[in-house]
Design an enzyme around this catalytic site. Structure first.
Site, mmCIF file in Angstrom:
data_model
loop_
_atom_site.group_PDB
_atom_site.id
_atom_site.type_symbol
_atom_site.label_atom_id
_atom_site.label_comp_id
_atom_site.label_asym_id
_atom_site.label_seq_id
_atom_site.Cartn_x
_atom_site.Cartn_y
_atom_site.Cartn_z
ATOM 1 N N GLU A 49 0.838 -1.213 0.000
ATOM 2 C CA GLU A 49 0.000 0.000 0.000
ATOM 3 C C GLU A 49 0.869 1.258 0.000
ATOM 4 O O GLU A 49 2.088 1.214 0.198
ATOM 5 C CB GLU A 49 -0.942 -0.035 1.205
ATOM 6 C CG GLU A 49 -1.894 -1.225 1.098
ATOM 7 C CD GLU A 49 -2.959 -1.254 2.178
ATOM 8 O OE1 GLU A 49 -2.856 -0.506 3.166
ATOM 9 O OE2 GLU A 49 -3.905 -2.052 2.019
ATOM 10 N N CYS A 58 -2.132 -4.874 -5.439
ATOM 11 C CA CYS A 58 -2.591 -6.140 -4.841
ATOM 12 C C CYS A 58 -1.513 -7.226 -4.923
ATOM 13 O O CYS A 58 -0.644 -7.199 -5.804
ATOM 14 C CB CYS A 58 -3.814 -6.663 -5.577
ATOM 15 S SG CYS A 58 -5.253 -5.601 -5.520
ATOM 16 N N GLU A 60 -1.799 -10.249 -5.958
ATOM 17 C CA GLU A 60 -1.837 -11.044 -7.196
ATOM 18 C C GLU A 60 -0.960 -10.408 -8.280
ATOM 19 O O GLU A 60 -0.220 -11.085 -8.991
ATOM 20 C CB GLU A 60 -3.265 -11.146 -7.735
ATOM 21 C CG GLU A 60 -4.221 -11.910 -6.843
ATOM 22 C CD GLU A 60 -4.961 -11.026 -5.851
ATOM 23 O OE1 GLU A 60 -4.352 -10.063 -5.315
ATOM 24 O OE2 GLU A 60 -6.137 -11.292 -5.608
HETATM 25 N N1 THU Z 1 -6.034 -6.737 -2.084
HETATM 26 C C1 THU Z 1 -5.209 -7.690 -2.593
HETATM 27 O O1 THU Z 1 -3.998 -7.650 -2.413
HETATM 28 N N2 THU Z 1 -5.780 -8.696 -3.303
HETATM 29 C C2 THU Z 1 -7.119 -8.886 -3.450
HETATM 30 O O2 THU Z 1 -7.530 -9.902 -3.994
HETATM 31 C C3 THU Z 1 -8.047 -7.857 -2.996
HETATM 32 C C4 THU Z 1 -7.449 -6.698 -2.289
HETATM 33 C C5 THU Z 1 -5.422 -5.686 -1.258
HETATM 34 C C6 THU Z 1 -5.447 -4.301 -1.815
HETATM 35 C C7 THU Z 1 -5.367 -3.489 -0.540
HETATM 36 O O3 THU Z 1 -4.020 -3.362 -0.133
HETATM 37 C C8 THU Z 1 -6.099 -4.322 0.495
HETATM 38 O O4 THU Z 1 -6.122 -5.636 -0.041
HETATM 39 C C9 THU Z 1 -7.509 -3.861 0.785
HETATM 40 O O5 THU Z 1 -8.247 -3.708 -0.364
#
Ligand code: THU
Length: 134
Positions: A49, A58, A60
């Site tokens: 973040e 994210c 993935e």
């Molecule tokens: N996030 C992911 O890393 N993967 C997901 O499949 C959904 C959301 C992260 C983005 C952000 O840092 C946090 O989760 C909250 O949305």
């Protein structure tokens, strides 16, 4: 990890391990992904973040870019989980990035009863955007 391919639960365990590197001071949702390549290697990713929220990425996509950076482009499976052991499903942006490399990649996660659930990417993102296709 040569010879035998990791099972779905092993891939989820590797994804859980990857949550340990997550940098998520804003949402406090620590996510990990484990991406299995056609060649049998596993690449991990965690969410990262930023105080300028929109710059966050994210788990993935980090896993995919990590694999691409090592010369791998063909993927079989991706497992996604959060640090509490709860299943996570890829967001729309991550689905589109995964679709760049494989429409048939299997997405492995856990349902609300903690059971392994699998989806084909084509189920999660039918009609992915492709340049030149209407
Ligand atoms: N996030 C992911 O890393 N993967 C997901 O499949 C959904 C959301 C992260 C983005 C952000 O840092 C946090 O989760 C909250 O949305």
């Amino acid at each position: 990890m040569q010879g035998t391919e990791p099972s779905d639960s092993e891939l989820l365990r590797i994804a859980l391990e990857a949550t340990k590197n997550s940098y998520a001071p804003y949402s406090r949702i620590q996510v990990g992904a484990a991406l299995l390549t056609e060649s049998g290697k596993v690449f991990t990713g965690c969410n990262v973040e930023n105080s300028s929220y929109g710059l966050s990425i994210c788990a993935e996509r980090v896993a995919v870019f990590n694999a691409i950076n090592s010369g791998e482009r063909k993927f079989k499976k991706i497992a996604v989980i959060n640090s509490e052991g709860k299943g996570m499903i890829p967001c729309g942006a991550c689905r589109q990035v995964l679709a760049e490399f494989s429409e048939d990649i299997e997405v492995i996660t856990l349902d609300s009863n903690n059971r392994i659930v699998k989806y084909k990417l084509s189920e999660l993102l039918p009609h992915a955007f492709r340049l030149g296709e209407g």
